[in-house]
Design an enzyme around this catalytic site. Structure first.
Site, PDB file in Angstrom:
ATOM      1  N   LYS A  98       0.828  -1.209   0.000  1.00 34.67           N
ATOM      2  CA  LYS A  98       0.000   0.000   0.000  1.00 34.67           C
ATOM      3  C   LYS A  98       0.860   1.257   0.000  1.00 34.67           C
ATOM      4  CE  LYS A  98      -2.232   1.544   3.650  1.00 34.67           C
ATOM      5  NZ  LYS A  98      -3.180   1.696   4.766  1.00 34.67           N
ATOM      6  N   ASP A 152      -6.913   1.317   1.056  1.00 36.30           N
ATOM      7  CA  ASP A 152      -6.980   1.413   2.511  1.00 36.30           C
ATOM      8  C   ASP A 152      -8.375   1.014   2.965  1.00 36.30           C
ATOM      9  OD1 ASP A 152      -8.579   3.534   1.762  1.00 36.30           O
ATOM     10  OD2 ASP A 152      -7.616   4.995   3.079  1.00 36.30           O
TER      11      ASP A 152
END
Length: 232
Positions: A130, A148
């Site tokens: 991420k 997220d």
């Protein structure tokens, strides 16, 4: 709150195109809410943001970066020195160690520059998929998707990208989002999830894409029933 994936239909191509056109019209120039001015500052800020809010990270880096904002200067602070700036952020002990180790690697292996590729980024301490996606997208303009909690919720709830985990949602988003929207899509989605399609009480009555959303419960939160969703 994430709607069960089995109850939400995937959006059609036409719905998805309309979805992103609306988000683009609403926020023509989206970007991260983390404060940064260089790829290195962004890398540090995103590393610090794990399990922390952008607001809390900005409060810390607004004091840190005027003093130290390069691999050399932050390395000069040392772990204990860095902790003094970031101790208000969750998990600051391990984050300080990771940032210092990252600075050492950047100096020794990358001429103090942030790598512009996934493999080298993910090799840095504390940098996962991420974080790498955020840096590649925001600092270098790569068409990556960092999923997220907000984007995971939004993807499943709306039918934009239904998946059981963040990787499934990421792959689905990259597959279905038209290329013209891909570079900015991460920012549009995270901002929409953060401020409109929120977890417990989504603001469907104010949502600019409620008519192309496939969430069955949206009407309970104020989405207009008169809009002909099936014709889109």
């Amino acid at each position: 709150m994430v709607t069960k994936t089995s109850t939400v239909k995937n959006m059609t191509k036409k719905q998805i195109k309309t979805f992103f056109e609306r988000l683009r019209d609403q926020r023509p120039n989206p970007t991260t809410e983390l404060n940064f001015s260089t790829p290195f500052e962004l890398l540090v800020a995103v590393t610090l943001s794990a399990q922390a809010t952008d607001v809390s990270v900005n409060k810390a880096t607004d004091k840190l970066f005027p003093i130290a904002n390069t691999p050399e200067t932050i390395l000069g602070l040392g772990v204990e020195g860095l902790k003094q700036y970031i101790r208000t952020i969750g998990l600051y002990n391990s984050k300080a160690e990771n940032v210092i180790k990252t600075c050492q690697i950047l100096i020794e292996r990358h001429n103090s520059q942030v790598p512009n590729n996934r493999a080298d980024l993910e090799a840095l301490p504390g940098v996962g998929r991420k974080t790498a996606n955020v840096v590649l997208n925001t600092a270098f303009g790569h068409p990556t998707m960092a999923v997220d909690t907000h984007i995971f919720r939004l993807g499943n709830r709306t039918g934009l990208a239904v998946g059981k985990n963040v990787l499934e949602v990421e792959h689905r988003l990259v597959k279905v989002i038209p290329k013209e929207f891909m570079v900015d899509a991460h920012h549009w989605l995270i901002l929409h999830g953060r401020y409109c399609c929120i977890a417990r009480k989504p603001k469907c009555a104010e949502c600019v894409v409620s008519d192309v959303c496939n969430w069955p419960e949206r009407f309970e939160f104020g989405a207009a029933r008169a809009i002909p969703v099936n014709n889109i």
